[in-house]
Design a protein around this motif. Structure first.
Motif, short mmCIF file in Angstrom:
data_model
loop_
_atom_site.label_atom_id
_atom_site.label_comp_id
_atom_site.label_asym_id
_atom_site.label_seq_id
_atom_site.Cartn_x
_atom_site.Cartn_y
_atom_site.Cartn_z
N LYS A 72 -2.46 -1.51 -1.38
CA LYS A 72 -2.56 -2.59 -0.41
C LYS A 72 -1.29 -3.44 -0.40
N SER A 73 -0.79 -3.77 -1.58
CA SER A 73 0.38 -4.65 -1.66
C SER A 73 1.61 -4.01 -1.03
N ASN A 74 1.87 -2.75 -1.35
CA ASN A 74 3.07 -2.09 -0.82
C ASN A 74 2.91 -1.73 0.65
N TYR A 75 1.73 -1.28 1.04
CA TYR A 75 1.48 -0.93 2.43
C TYR A 75 1.72 -2.14 3.33
N SER B 34 2.58 7.27 10.48
CA SER B 34 3.69 6.75 9.70
C SER B 34 3.10 5.83 8.63
N VAL B 35 3.30 6.21 7.38
CA VAL B 35 2.74 5.46 6.25
C VAL B 35 3.86 5.23 5.25
N ASP C 249 10.93 1.53 -3.87
CA ASP C 249 9.71 0.74 -4.08
C ASP C 249 8.43 1.54 -3.90
N ASN C 250 8.49 2.65 -3.15
CA ASN C 250 7.24 3.36 -2.85
C ASN C 250 7.20 4.81 -3.31
N VAL C 251 8.27 5.28 -3.96
CA VAL C 251 8.33 6.70 -4.31
C VAL C 251 7.22 7.09 -5.29
N HIS D 77 2.47 -7.03 9.08
CA HIS D 77 1.41 -7.29 10.05
C HIS D 77 0.33 -6.21 10.05
N ALA D 78 0.53 -5.13 9.29
CA ALA D 78 -0.51 -4.10 9.17
C ALA D 78 -1.53 -4.53 8.12
N ARG D 79 -2.72 -3.94 8.19
CA ARG D 79 -3.76 -4.23 7.21
C ARG D 79 -4.22 -2.94 6.55
N PHE D 80 -4.24 -2.94 5.23
CA PHE D 80 -4.60 -1.75 4.49
C PHE D 80 -6.04 -1.33 4.76
#
Length: 346
Positions: free
Chosen positions: A150-153, A144-145, A193-195, A159-162
């Protein structure tokens, strides 16, 4: 045999008649074939608080730490695994929080389940654990992404890290090289925001083949921290983004599961189809399980089989309702229809 699930999915996507789809499910049931998709959350917790997920809500500040007992899992397997075509471990929660994950896969294979997948955010995985899962019989890992910068992820997957994500991609390259049949699926929930970052996918996954890619439009399915459910920008970017992903599909032999424009319009307008027989197929082939519960609360899976429960609760009538309108259960059916997404499957 492991390709049967996606072969069936592609075949069903080409069948336009809901009547034929329902008839197909009825035939599978009567012929005692495998056709059920079992979606299992062995632990009802998560290591992240993704913005589009209910785990970001106040209600999940103190998550349920109940874990599925292996003895109970064996009871579930005895009751229904002979009908299961695909076992997906991880549905609404994070399966890597479960202590006996490899055992779930191994037991599933012992019961003959042909296709086992695991859906995860991947932040608790490393090469050693992925290899252990592949050795146990896991056919597919689904990541699941929700962003490729890095900023959007890190914004959308709190709490996730790119850097961990990029390292995981390297680990997956190594595991896929050692296990040629091991598949990678990517699920990407798309919002305004991510499309545009979807167009970065070929570069981010360079050297690592995505076997299956599913793009899901955001929906308001409950309390979450993310509140922008507009799909206007998604629709305006549709042709450009789809062209990039379709090019990737052609170059890599990827199975692409993508929402139709009509589906985006339906989600935006809040419309539902008058004919719910197609949703009937989904509802009768989808089984959810969690600690202490399999499918429905009144399914006594410790003491009865799938077929006995179906006979007891009118499952056949629900199947017939999708094939012959006059067979609809007058008193209503416990097998409620739901609004399902329609996808292009290529």
């Amino acid at each position: 045999m492991t390709n049967d699930f996606y072969s069936l999915l592609k075949t069903f996507s080409k069948i336009r008649s809901p009547w034929l789809r329902n008839a197909g499910v009825l035939a599978f049931y009567l012929l005692r074939k495998r056709y059920v998709g079992l979606y299992l959350d062995p632990a009802l917790t998560c290591n992240l608080k993704c913005m589009m997920c209910y785990f970001s809500s106040e209600a999940y500040r103190h998550p349920d730490r109940t874990q599925l007992a292996l003895d109970d899992y064996h009871h579930m397997a005895d009751a229904i695994f002979h009908r299961v075509l695909k076992l997906q471990i991880g549905c609404g929660a994070e399966p890597t929080m479960y202590k006996d994950l490899e055992q779930l896969v191994r037991i599933g294979k012992q019961y003959g389940v042909p296709y086992i997948s695991m859906t995860t955010n991947g932040n608790l995985l490393d090469r050693r654990r992925i290899e252990a899962l592949a050795d146990a019989g896991l056919n597919e890992i689904t990541l699941s992404v929700h962003g490729f910068t890095k900023s959007n992820y890190e914004y959308l997957m709190k709490h996730a890290r790119f850097e961990v994500f990029l390292r995981l991609l390297d680990d997956l390259k190594a595991v896929k090289a050692a296990h040629p049949g091991f598949r990678l699926r990517v699920n990407y929930t798309v919002n305004e925001d991510n499309v545009e970052e979807l167009a970065m996918l070929p570069q981010v996954f360079e050297g690592l083949k995505i076997d299956v890619l599913q793009v899901r439009p955001i929906q308001n399915l409950g309390d979450s921290a993310y509140k922008n459910f507009s799909l206007d920008k998604v629709r305006s970017c549709y042709d450009r983004v789809y062209a990039v992903l379709d090019g990737y599909r052609k170059a890599n032999g990827t199975l692409l599961i993508f929402p139709t424009k009509e589906n985006l319009d339906a989600l935006t307008d809040g419309k539902t189809a008058d004919d719910t027989s197609d949703e009937n197929v989904q509802n009768l082939t989808y089984v959810y399980a969690k600690p202490g519960c399999l499918w429905h609360d009144d399914f006594d899976y410790r003491n009865e089989k799938f077929e006995a429960y179906c006979r007891r609760t009118g499952y056949i009538k629900a199947l017939l309702a999708g094939v012959m309108p006059f067979a609809r259960h007058k008193g209503g059916s416990m097998y409620k229809t739901t609004k399902a997404l329609n996808y292009k499957v290529k």
